[in-house]
Design a protein around this motif. Structure first.
Motif, short mmCIF file in Angstrom:
data_model
loop_
_atom_site.label_atom_id
_atom_site.label_comp_id
_atom_site.label_asym_id
_atom_site.label_seq_id
_atom_site.Cartn_x
_atom_site.Cartn_y
_atom_site.Cartn_z
N LEU A 36 51.60 22.15 33.31
CA LEU A 36 52.03 21.10 32.38
C LEU A 36 53.48 20.67 32.61
O LEU A 36 53.95 19.74 31.94
CB LEU A 36 51.86 21.60 30.94
N HIS A 37 54.17 21.31 33.52
CA HIS A 37 55.56 20.93 33.81
C HIS A 37 55.67 20.01 35.02
O HIS A 37 56.73 19.47 35.29
CB HIS A 37 56.41 22.19 34.01
N ASP A 38 54.57 19.83 35.74
CA ASP A 38 54.57 19.00 36.95
C ASP A 38 54.11 17.58 36.60
O ASP A 38 52.99 17.18 36.89
CB ASP A 38 53.65 19.64 37.99
N LEU A 39 55.01 16.84 35.98
CA LEU A 39 54.65 15.48 35.57
C LEU A 39 54.54 14.53 36.75
O LEU A 39 53.86 13.50 36.66
CB LEU A 39 55.67 14.96 34.55
N ASP A 40 55.18 14.87 37.87
CA ASP A 40 55.05 14.05 39.07
C ASP A 40 53.59 14.02 39.56
O ASP A 40 53.15 13.04 40.17
CB ASP A 40 55.95 14.58 40.19
N HIS A 41 52.87 15.10 39.29
CA HIS A 41 51.47 15.19 39.67
C HIS A 41 50.67 14.09 38.98
O HIS A 41 49.85 13.39 39.61
CB HIS A 41 50.95 16.58 39.28
N LEU A 42 50.91 13.91 37.68
CA LEU A 42 50.22 12.87 36.93
C LEU A 42 50.55 11.48 37.47
O LEU A 42 49.67 10.62 37.59
CB LEU A 42 50.60 12.94 35.45
N GLU A 43 51.81 11.28 37.80
CA GLU A 43 52.23 9.97 38.31
C GLU A 43 51.59 9.67 39.66
O GLU A 43 51.18 8.53 39.93
CB GLU A 43 53.75 9.92 38.40
N LEU A 44 51.48 10.68 40.52
CA LEU A 44 50.85 10.49 41.83
C LEU A 44 49.40 10.07 41.69
O LEU A 44 48.94 9.10 42.34
CB LEU A 44 50.95 11.79 42.64
N ILE A 45 48.65 10.76 40.84
CA ILE A 45 47.23 10.44 40.67
C ILE A 45 47.08 9.03 40.08
O ILE A 45 46.22 8.24 40.51
CB ILE A 45 46.56 11.47 39.75
N ALA A 46 47.92 8.71 39.10
CA ALA A 46 47.84 7.39 38.46
C ALA A 46 48.16 6.27 39.44
O ALA A 46 47.57 5.19 39.38
CB ALA A 46 48.79 7.33 37.27
N ALA A 47 49.08 6.55 40.36
CA ALA A 47 49.52 5.50 41.30
C ALA A 47 48.62 5.38 42.51
O ALA A 47 48.39 4.27 43.02
CB ALA A 47 50.96 5.78 41.75
N GLU A 48 48.08 6.50 43.01
CA GLU A 48 47.40 6.49 44.29
C GLU A 48 45.89 6.73 44.24
O GLU A 48 45.19 6.42 45.19
CB GLU A 48 48.03 7.54 45.22
N VAL A 49 45.39 7.30 43.14
CA VAL A 49 43.96 7.60 43.04
C VAL A 49 43.25 6.64 42.09
O VAL A 49 42.30 5.94 42.47
CB VAL A 49 43.71 9.06 42.60
N ALA A 50 43.74 6.56 40.87
CA ALA A 50 43.06 5.77 39.83
C ALA A 50 42.86 4.31 40.22
O ALA A 50 41.77 3.76 40.00
CB ALA A 50 43.82 5.89 38.52
N PRO A 51 43.87 3.62 40.80
CA PRO A 51 43.66 2.20 41.09
C PRO A 51 42.54 1.93 42.08
O PRO A 51 41.98 0.83 42.10
CB PRO A 51 45.01 1.77 41.68
N GLN A 52 42.19 2.90 42.91
CA GLN A 52 41.14 2.70 43.90
C GLN A 52 39.73 2.90 43.33
O GLN A 52 38.74 2.65 44.02
CB GLN A 52 41.35 3.66 45.07
N LEU A 53 39.67 3.33 42.05
CA LEU A 53 38.36 3.57 41.43
C LEU A 53 38.20 2.78 40.15
O LEU A 53 37.45 3.14 39.28
CB LEU A 53 38.18 5.08 41.17
#
Length: 310
Positions: free
Chosen positions: A293-310
């Protein structure tokens, strides 16, 4: 495909930690922030500083976020009486402006019950209680204003309830049911659920369960197309193999195991795996189990690079 963040605070998190993740979830554009409903840590985690209550947490987040959907996977039917639970969820829905979704299950983790003095009936009784809770809670929410609600069950009796307060969403917040039971679970979902969730399962297992739910819907004359199909999977995404390995190590998991039983790899790898899931199971929503829960960069990466493609 809708992306939601799913947290397991019993493994060790404060309300402040959860608020940071919920706000990051909202800022990154995810559809929802969900949490488990557990009072005891699992596995090797020390669980410090101790558990936080699911609905107390969601009440706080209701007034400290503005857009994301909020809910549980899953509220344990053994933890709370149905009348007070209906009041609590309705109040949180009001506080959030109508953003609550109500995931509920029968309860399964015996150790947390004995650790905090909560009765833990046999499985058949727990499922009966679960069924009655759904009947009572949805009945209270959907009773017209100025009318009263009564119910007589084996475990719960309600007499001339004013059925207040009402949730902000009418006729009620969406209900989420999940699990792998072959008969009673699909039948219960057909009666009450707006969404059916299969957590931490392989695609063929999830697909088979979704088909059982569809069949249960058809058996009572309900169109299965109205049921949202969702999955929950542990997630570990990195720009390269080294970052994936570091994130997996941070949560005590093996990369190979996560690739087989979760969502792990580079953004391209995870997009490909999710595409396969969608084709094989028809899922339209995924809950990403985030354990660090301290790795907020992880959430940003998925939102930027994974979610838009689906």
């Amino acid at each position: 495909m809708e992306f939601r963040i799913f947290t397991e605070p019993q493994q060790g998190a404060t309300y402040s930690d959860l608020l940071k993740v919920a706000r990051a979830t909202e800022d990154a554009g995810y559809d929802g922030f969900f949490r488990s409903d557990h009072y005891l840590r699992m596995g090797s985690a020390d669980g410090l500083p101790g558990p936080t209550d699911a609905w107390t947490t969601l009440a706080g987040l209701a007034v400290q976020t503005s857009r994301v959907r909020l809910g549980t996977l899953m509220t344990a039917a053994t933890f709370r009486l149905p009348g007070p639970l209906a009041i609590t969820v309705a109040q949180v829905d009001q506080m959030s402006g109508g953003r609550v979704e109500f995931g509920i299950g029968s309860g399964w983790f015996e150790a947390e019950h004995t650790a905090y003095g909560i009765p833990y009936p046999a499985l058949g009784d727990r499922f009966d209680m679960y069924t009655e809770q759904l009947e009572v809670i949805t009945g209270l929410w959907t009773t017209p204003l100025k009318e009263k609600f009564s119910y007589t069950g084996k475990h719960y009796q309600v007499t001339d309830s004013p059925a207040l307060p009402k949730p902000a969403q009418r006729p009620r917040p969406p209900v989420i049911i999940g699990g792998r039971g072959a008969k009673r679970t699909p039948a219960l979902a057909a009666r009450f659920a707006d969404e059916f969730n299969v957590a931490f399962a392989e695609a063929p297992v999830a697909s088979e369960q979704f088909e059982r739910v569809d069949a249960a819907c058809r058996a009572i004359g309900r169109d299965p197309a109205g049921m949202i199909r969702s999955i929950a999977q542990a997630v570990c995404v990195g720009w390269d193999d080294a970052q994936v390995a570091r994130r997996a190590a941070a949560i005590g998991r093996d990369v190979g195991e996560l690739k087989s039983n979760g969502l792990a790899g580079t953004p391209a790898e995870v997009v490909d795996r999710l595409g396969q899931w969608r084709e094989q199971t028809g899922v339209s929503r995924i809950y990403l189990q985030v354990l660090d829960l301290h790795d907020l960069d992880h959430l940003e990466l998925i939102a930027a690079e994974v979610a838009p493609q689906l």
